[in-house]
Design a protein around this motif. Structure first.
Motif, PDB file in Angstrom:
ATOM      1  N   HIS A 285      36.913  39.351  42.527  1.00  0.00           N
ATOM      2  CA  HIS A 285      38.070  38.820  41.800  1.00  0.00           C
ATOM      3  C   HIS A 285      37.861  38.961  40.280  1.00  0.00           C
ATOM      4  CE1 HIS A 285      41.600  36.351  41.399  1.00  0.00           C
ATOM      5  NE2 HIS A 285      40.965  35.569  40.537  1.00  0.00           N
ATOM      6  N   ALA A 288      38.212  42.418  38.857  1.00  0.00           N
ATOM      7  CA  ALA A 288      39.545  43.042  38.955  1.00  0.00           C
ATOM      8  C   ALA A 288      40.223  43.054  37.591  1.00  0.00           C
ATOM      9  CB  ALA A 288      40.403  42.283  39.965  1.00  0.00           C
ATOM     10  N   ASP A 289      39.858  42.107  36.704  1.00  0.00           N
ATOM     11  CA  ASP A 289      40.527  41.986  35.393  1.00  0.00           C
ATOM     12  C   ASP A 289      39.998  42.995  34.381  1.00  0.00           C
ATOM     13  OD1 ASP A 289      41.711  39.808  36.514  1.00  0.00           O
ATOM     14  OD2 ASP A 289      40.327  38.359  35.609  1.00  0.00           O
ATOM     15  N   THR A 344      33.964  47.594  38.402  1.00  0.00           N
ATOM     16  CA  THR A 344      35.354  47.219  38.605  1.00  0.00           C
ATOM     17  C   THR A 344      35.614  47.170  40.111  1.00  0.00           C
ATOM     18  OG1 THR A 344      35.921  49.565  38.429  1.00  0.00           O
ATOM     19  CG2 THR A 344      36.280  48.229  36.475  1.00  0.00           C
ATOM     20  N   SER A 345      36.581  46.347  40.489  1.00  0.00           N
ATOM     21  CA  SER A 345      36.869  46.241  41.911  1.00  0.00           C
ATOM     22  C   SER A 345      38.105  47.042  42.304  1.00  0.00           C
ATOM     23  CB  SER A 345      37.026  44.776  42.327  1.00  0.00           C
ATOM     24  OG  SER A 345      37.894  44.107  41.471  1.00  0.00           O
ATOM     25  N   GLU A 346      38.788  47.627  41.325  1.00  0.00           N
ATOM     26  CA  GLU A 346      39.927  48.459  41.662  1.00  0.00           C
ATOM     27  C   GLU A 346      39.470  49.880  41.940  1.00  0.00           C
ATOM     28  OE1 GLU A 346      44.229  47.876  40.000  1.00  0.00           O
ATOM     29  OE2 GLU A 346      42.719  47.559  38.449  1.00  0.00           O
TER      30      GLU A 346
END
Ligand SMILES: [Zn+2]
Ligand SMILES: [Zn+2]
Length: 351
Positions: A285, A288-289, A344-346
């Motif tokens: 989470h 993600a930003d 990054t999680s994207e």
């Protein structure tokens, strides 16, 4: 599994006083050794095999620990020889007095090969971690230089907390049976907290010596070592716990390395699983930003400022969560212009 049916239950409400003992199963005695840390004790177990004693774990090498053992050896344990000193893993609170105890009575030390050799390397070369190669590990993961230096300097503490590793030992492997006269114990090894920590299961007595792998009230530190920077140690740890939940009898008494003995191993495993799943989710989470370094994640994993004494453990644990997420493809890594790895999680894909 219904977790509420198998929720862990404390088996004994209070520990024996330091230097005293309590019989927790037929011929198996629980005692405690004091530690000068926030975690202020380690559990040790004394196993009667019918004609001699076998000691499981030892405490640190210091005067107070020696006095506690002299009290036990000269009191309740007097009159019987010691056959084996069984050491679950290389951490000083477990192996610290192994050679001292073995030398006293001519006992043999029993360990897994990796734990013996790792302890030996720390003992023989206390400055081994102060190399630029390891300094770079911390820099690339975003840790401030002075914090990294304090971590690198701490590796020298091993010698001050541990008597010399024994000159020789009996090596045991996962799947072996360790015979203590009339008793037979199954050797189970697991990674995560230490590379080849030894756990022992006595199926006849339904007693499981869990060492630091499964405890009540605390989860063991699961840290990435700069010697194995991409190791998925959290994955190894969780796989070990799941195997234990499948293997060990549901009614077994669990005798851990710290805190109180308990029953309900599978329920405790489910709790630990949920704890790490929640932390992994928090990191995904947060990443993600914006791209984050491992050092950035400390604020997500630890709500309070981290004491210098435990920053090594906290940072190693943050790395372990990152490595698990990279392995699962839930984070992607990119190196920024300063040479710091950011996640990054994207758009993450499994590596
Ligand atoms: Zn440990
Ligand atoms: Zn421990």
């Amino acid at each position: 599994m219904n977790d509420t049916e198998h929720a862990p239950q404390v088996a004994f409400a209070a520990p024996p006083a330091v230097g005293e003992w309590r019989e927790v199963a037929a011929g198996i005695f629980w005692s405690r050794i004091a530690l000068p840390f926030r975690l202020n004790h380690v559990n040790v177990y004394l196993i009667d095999d019918g004609s001699s004693w076998n000691i499981l774990d030892t405490g640190l090498c210091n005067k107070a620990t020696q006095e506690t053992w002299e009290h036990l050896l000269g009191g309740p344990m007097a009159g019987r020889p010691i056959s084996k000193i069984i050491v679950t893993h290389h951490h000083p609170d477990h192996v610290g007095l192994a050679s001292w105890l073995a030398d006293k009575g001519g006992a043999e030390v029993v360990m897994s090969g990796t734990e013996y050799l790792l302890g030996l390397t720390y003992w023989l070369d206390s400055d081994a971690m102060k190399a630029d190669h390891y300094r770079e590990f911390y820099r690339a993961r975003g840790l401030e230089r002075d914090i990294a230096e304090s971590i690198l300097n701490r590796s020298a503490r091993y010698q001050s907390l541990t008597s010399p590793l024994p000159f020789s030992f009996r090596r045991v492997l996962h799947g072996d049976q360790l015979r203590l006269n009339a008793r037979t114990l199954d050797v189970i090894t697991g990674g995560g907290h230490a590379p080849e920590q030894m756990l022992l299961y006595c199926s006849d007595a339904r007693v499981f010596f869990a060492a630091d792998q499964v405890m009540l009230g605390i989860t063991p530190n699961v840290s990435v070592s700069p010697r194995n920077p991409n190791g998925d140690v959290l994955g190894l740890f969780l796989a070990s716990l799941h195997a234990l939940a499948r293997t060990i009898d549901a009614g077994a008494l669990v005798l851990p390395g710290h805190h109180l003995p308990f029953t309900g191993l599978a329920g405790r495993v489910a709790e630990i699983d949920r704890h790490h799943a929640a932390r992994l989710g928090d990191i995904v989470h947060f990443c993600a930003d914006a791209p984050r370094s491992t050092a950035d994640l400390l604020q997500v994993l630890y709500r309070h400022p981290i004491d210098r004494a435990v920053v090594e453990l906290a940072f190693g644990e943050a790395c372990a969560h990152v490595n698990r997420l990279l392995e699962q493809g839930r984070l992607a890594a990119r190196v920024d212009g300063e040479g710091v790895e950011r996640y990054t999680s994207e758009g993450a894909v499994a590596r």
